[in-house]
Design an enzyme around this catalytic site. Structure first.
Site, mmCIF file in Angstrom:
data_model
loop_
_atom_site.group_PDB
_atom_site.id
_atom_site.type_symbol
_atom_site.label_atom_id
_atom_site.label_comp_id
_atom_site.label_asym_id
_atom_site.label_seq_id
_atom_site.Cartn_x
_atom_site.Cartn_y
_atom_site.Cartn_z
ATOM 1 N N ARG A 194 11.253 -1.761 11.173
ATOM 2 C CA ARG A 194 9.937 -1.260 11.983
ATOM 3 C C ARG A 194 9.699 -2.024 13.195
ATOM 4 O O ARG A 194 10.033 -3.367 12.997
ATOM 5 C CB ARG A 194 8.746 -1.193 11.272
ATOM 6 C CG ARG A 194 8.321 0.125 10.982
ATOM 7 C CD ARG A 194 7.220 0.314 9.989
ATOM 8 N NE ARG A 194 6.034 -0.341 10.300
ATOM 9 C CZ ARG A 194 4.948 -0.637 9.396
ATOM 10 N NH1 ARG A 194 4.854 0.029 8.430
ATOM 11 N NH2 ARG A 194 3.759 -1.082 9.775
ATOM 12 N N LYS A 244 0.845 -1.174 -0.103
ATOM 13 C CA LYS A 244 -0.067 0.023 -0.016
ATOM 14 C C LYS A 244 0.995 1.405 0.060
ATOM 15 O O LYS A 244 0.637 2.208 -0.757
ATOM 16 C CB LYS A 244 -0.938 0.139 1.267
ATOM 17 C CG LYS A 244 -1.825 -1.260 1.385
ATOM 18 C CD LYS A 244 -3.006 -0.980 2.498
ATOM 19 C CE LYS A 244 -2.147 -0.925 3.957
ATOM 20 N NZ LYS A 244 -1.369 -2.317 4.082
ATOM 21 N N ARG A 277 -0.469 -9.060 13.236
ATOM 22 C CA ARG A 277 -1.243 -7.997 12.144
ATOM 23 C C ARG A 277 -1.720 -8.674 11.337
ATOM 24 O O ARG A 277 -3.214 -8.379 10.931
ATOM 25 C CB ARG A 277 0.128 -7.176 11.614
ATOM 26 C CG ARG A 277 0.315 -6.267 12.752
ATOM 27 C CD ARG A 277 1.919 -5.806 12.271
ATOM 28 N NE ARG A 277 1.896 -4.989 11.070
ATOM 29 C CZ ARG A 277 2.948 -4.801 10.380
ATOM 30 N NH1 ARG A 277 4.218 -5.378 10.841
ATOM 31 N NH2 ARG A 277 2.949 -4.178 8.948
ATOM 32 N N ARG A 309 -10.174 0.397 8.361
ATOM 33 C CA ARG A 309 -9.649 -0.883 8.607
ATOM 34 C C ARG A 309 -10.517 -1.616 9.555
ATOM 35 O O ARG A 309 -10.389 -2.806 9.977
ATOM 36 C CB ARG A 309 -8.182 -0.878 9.378
ATOM 37 C CG ARG A 309 -7.173 -1.109 8.810
ATOM 38 C CD ARG A 309 -5.866 -0.721 9.705
ATOM 39 N NE ARG A 309 -4.652 -1.515 9.696
ATOM 40 C CZ ARG A 309 -3.452 -0.986 8.988
ATOM 41 N NH1 ARG A 309 -3.692 0.277 8.552
ATOM 42 N NH2 ARG A 309 -2.618 -1.843 9.144
ATOM 43 N N ARG A 321 11.509 -5.957 5.143
ATOM 44 C CA ARG A 321 11.368 -4.330 5.219
ATOM 45 C C ARG A 321 12.573 -3.780 5.898
ATOM 46 O O ARG A 321 12.661 -3.956 7.153
ATOM 47 C CB ARG A 321 10.046 -3.952 5.483
ATOM 48 C CG ARG A 321 9.948 -2.551 5.304
ATOM 49 C CD ARG A 321 8.471 -1.935 5.265
ATOM 50 N NE ARG A 321 7.714 -2.472 6.418
ATOM 51 C CZ ARG A 321 6.422 -2.203 6.449
ATOM 52 N NH1 ARG A 321 5.753 -1.761 5.504
ATOM 53 N NH2 ARG A 321 5.880 -2.804 7.447
HETATM 54 P P1 AP5 Z 1 4.594 -1.967 1.986
HETATM 55 O O1 AP5 Z 1 4.621 -0.844 0.678
HETATM 56 O O2 AP5 Z 1 5.217 -1.117 2.889
HETATM 57 O O3 AP5 Z 1 3.474 -2.398 2.464
HETATM 58 P P2 AP5 Z 1 2.396 -1.855 3.103
HETATM 59 O O4 AP5 Z 1 0.917 -2.416 2.628
HETATM 60 O O5 AP5 Z 1 2.120 -0.354 3.156
HETATM 61 O O6 AP5 Z 1 2.442 -2.563 4.723
HETATM 62 P P3 AP5 Z 1 2.537 -1.849 6.169
HETATM 63 O O7 AP5 Z 1 3.166 -2.803 6.991
HETATM 64 O O8 AP5 Z 1 2.609 -0.511 6.106
HETATM 65 O O9 AP5 Z 1 1.022 -1.963 6.359
HETATM 66 P P4 AP5 Z 1 0.153 -2.146 7.724
HETATM 67 O O10 AP5 Z 1 -1.076 -2.108 7.110
HETATM 68 O O11 AP5 Z 1 0.364 -3.168 8.573
HETATM 69 O O12 AP5 Z 1 0.987 -0.756 8.404
HETATM 70 P P5 AP5 Z 1 0.475 0.571 8.758
HETATM 71 O O13 AP5 Z 1 1.538 1.342 8.851
HETATM 72 O O14 AP5 Z 1 -0.662 0.964 7.810
HETATM 73 O O15 AP5 Z 1 5.633 -2.942 1.455
HETATM 74 C C1 AP5 Z 1 6.196 -3.771 2.301
HETATM 75 C C2 AP5 Z 1 7.425 -4.608 1.946
HETATM 76 O O16 AP5 Z 1 7.389 -5.070 0.718
HETATM 77 C C3 AP5 Z 1 8.617 -3.296 1.783
HETATM 78 O O17 AP5 Z 1 9.582 -3.831 2.145
HETATM 79 C C4 AP5 Z 1 8.356 -3.106 0.059
HETATM 80 O O18 AP5 Z 1 9.798 -2.764 -0.323
HETATM 81 C C5 AP5 Z 1 8.340 -4.611 -0.403
HETATM 82 N N1 AP5 Z 1 7.367 -4.688 -1.601
HETATM 83 C C6 AP5 Z 1 6.136 -3.781 -1.870
HETATM 84 N N2 AP5 Z 1 5.612 -3.889 -3.119
HETATM 85 C C7 AP5 Z 1 6.368 -5.011 -3.343
HETATM 86 C C8 AP5 Z 1 6.366 -5.766 -4.877
HETATM 87 N N3 AP5 Z 1 5.527 -5.701 -5.664
HETATM 88 N N4 AP5 Z 1 7.275 -6.725 -4.701
HETATM 89 C C9 AP5 Z 1 8.077 -7.070 -3.989
HETATM 90 N N5 AP5 Z 1 8.267 -6.442 -2.713
HETATM 91 C C10 AP5 Z 1 7.591 -5.311 -2.542
HETATM 92 O O19 AP5 Z 1 -0.302 0.443 10.244
HETATM 93 C C11 AP5 Z 1 0.538 0.034 11.271
HETATM 94 C C12 AP5 Z 1 -0.127 -0.069 12.706
HETATM 95 O O20 AP5 Z 1 -0.631 1.196 12.934
HETATM 96 C C13 AP5 Z 1 -1.175 -1.072 12.513
HETATM 97 O O21 AP5 Z 1 -0.923 -2.228 12.660
HETATM 98 C C14 AP5 Z 1 -2.335 -0.277 13.684
HETATM 99 O O22 AP5 Z 1 -1.872 -0.743 15.038
HETATM 100 C C15 AP5 Z 1 -2.050 1.195 13.330
HETATM 101 N N6 AP5 Z 1 -3.083 1.388 12.431
HETATM 102 C C16 AP5 Z 1 -2.782 2.020 11.075
HETATM 103 N N7 AP5 Z 1 -3.949 2.460 10.267
HETATM 104 C C17 AP5 Z 1 -4.951 2.369 11.407
HETATM 105 C C18 AP5 Z 1 -6.466 2.246 11.485
HETATM 106 N N8 AP5 Z 1 -6.931 2.817 10.422
HETATM 107 N N9 AP5 Z 1 -7.182 1.631 12.569
HETATM 108 C C19 AP5 Z 1 -6.688 1.127 13.763
HETATM 109 N N10 AP5 Z 1 -5.205 1.239 13.696
HETATM 110 C C20 AP5 Z 1 -4.503 1.599 12.656
HETATM 111 MG MG MG Z 2 2.410 1.063 4.839
#
Ligand code: AP5
Ligand code: MG
Ligand code: ZN
Length: 217
Positions: A160, A13, A171, A88, A127
């Site tokens: 991270r 994402k 997660r 979410r 990552r």
């Molecule tokens: P990346 O692009 O970083 O993936 P992502 O989908 O953004 O993954 P996240 O871990 O950021 O998602 P998340 O939903 O757990 O975390 P968030 O920060 O939103 O890619 C991942 C890796 O893969 C990278 O190394 C990249 O280089 C690689 N990659 C990407 N595309 C690729 C491809 N095509 N091929 C190969 N490799 C690839 O949330 C964190 C925490 O915050 C949550 O757990 C929760 O506690 C809280 N939170 C956030 N939003 C909410 C909400 N709305 N409600 C409640 N709690 C929330």
């Molecule tokens: Mg992200």
């Protein structure tokens, strides 16, 4: 253009959001990034959110919705925005609908990035992110030119806190229980487009752009 990027942790994402936001010149709003910035700055919000994030749980809906409401009411969101990692839960999605209705607005697209579980675990545990500018890398799939150093700003790359295997597993469980129901939720409102996220970053981006054109809302 108002877009939601849906998908499990590690689906890409954040990676795709950056490119979409650049191409369509709309702000990229990641609730995860907002929480991490607040944790770093030790704000009241950051202190409240840290416990949940460290355990891989969701931050409570009331806190999360309040942040997004405030953010999308700012001037730079008038002509559109890209939500990454929000909503979410079904409750968050209902609240978002309500907030947008009050602004005489609505979501145009929900892009669901689909990636198999095995790839997700590999992506998350490999990552690395820049401590200074937040740029994201992967030790195998998207490695920096110089190991441990950010290509963009020369900052140090770190893992991270919530990317260790145990928290990643939590997660993904939380995603299955609380977030995956949104796929049906947005299917019912005829907004959902799914793209295969298990391809090279550039190919996924191409598919997303094609999907946005095809839907043409
Ligand atoms: P990346 O692009 O970083 O993936 P992502 O989908 O953004 O993954 P996240 O871990 O950021 O998602 P998340 O939903 O757990 O975390 P968030 O920060 O939103 O890619 C991942 C890796 O893969 C990278 O190394 C990249 O280089 C690689 N990659 C990407 N595309 C690729 C491809 N095509 N091929 C190969 N490799 C690839 O949330 C964190 C925490 O915050 C949550 O757990 C929760 O506690 C809280 N939170 C956030 N939003 C909410 C909400 N709305 N409600 C409640 N709690 C929330
Ligand atoms: Mg992200
Ligand atoms: Zn950097």
């Amino acid at each position: 253009m108002k877009i939601i990027l849906l998908g499990p942790p590690g689906a890409g994402k954040g990676t795709q959001a950056k490119q979409i936001a650049d191409k369509f010149k709309i702000p990229h709003i990641s609730t995860g990034d907002i929480f991490r910035k607040n944790i770093k700055e030790k704000t009241v919000l950051g202190i409240k959110a840290k416990d949940y994030i460290d355990k891989g749980k969701l931050v409570p809906d009331d806190l999360t919705v309040a942040i997004v409401k405030d953010r999308i009411n700012r001037d730079d969101c008038k002509s559109g925005f890209l939500l990454d990692g929000f909503p979410r839960t079904v409750n968050q999605a209902d609240s978002l609908n309500e907030v947008l209705k009050n602004m005489n607005s609505r979501i145009n697209y929900v892009i669901n990035i689909d990636v198999p579980r095995k790839s997700l675990i590999q992506r998350l545990t490999g990552r690395r992110v820049c401590k200074s500018c937040g740029a994201s890398y992967h030790i195998k799939f998207n490695s920096p030119k110089k190991e441990g150093i950010c290509d963009v700003c020369g900052g140090n790359l770190v893992q991270r806190d919530d990317d260790d295997l145990n928290t990643v597993i939590n997660r993904l469980e939380v995603y299955d229980k609380q977030t995956a129901p949104l796929i049906d939720y947005y299917k019912k409102s005829d907004l959902l487009c799914t793209v295969d996220g298990d391809k090279d970053v550039d190919l996924v981006f191409k598919d997303i752009c094609n999907t946005l054109e095809k839907c043409g809302r």
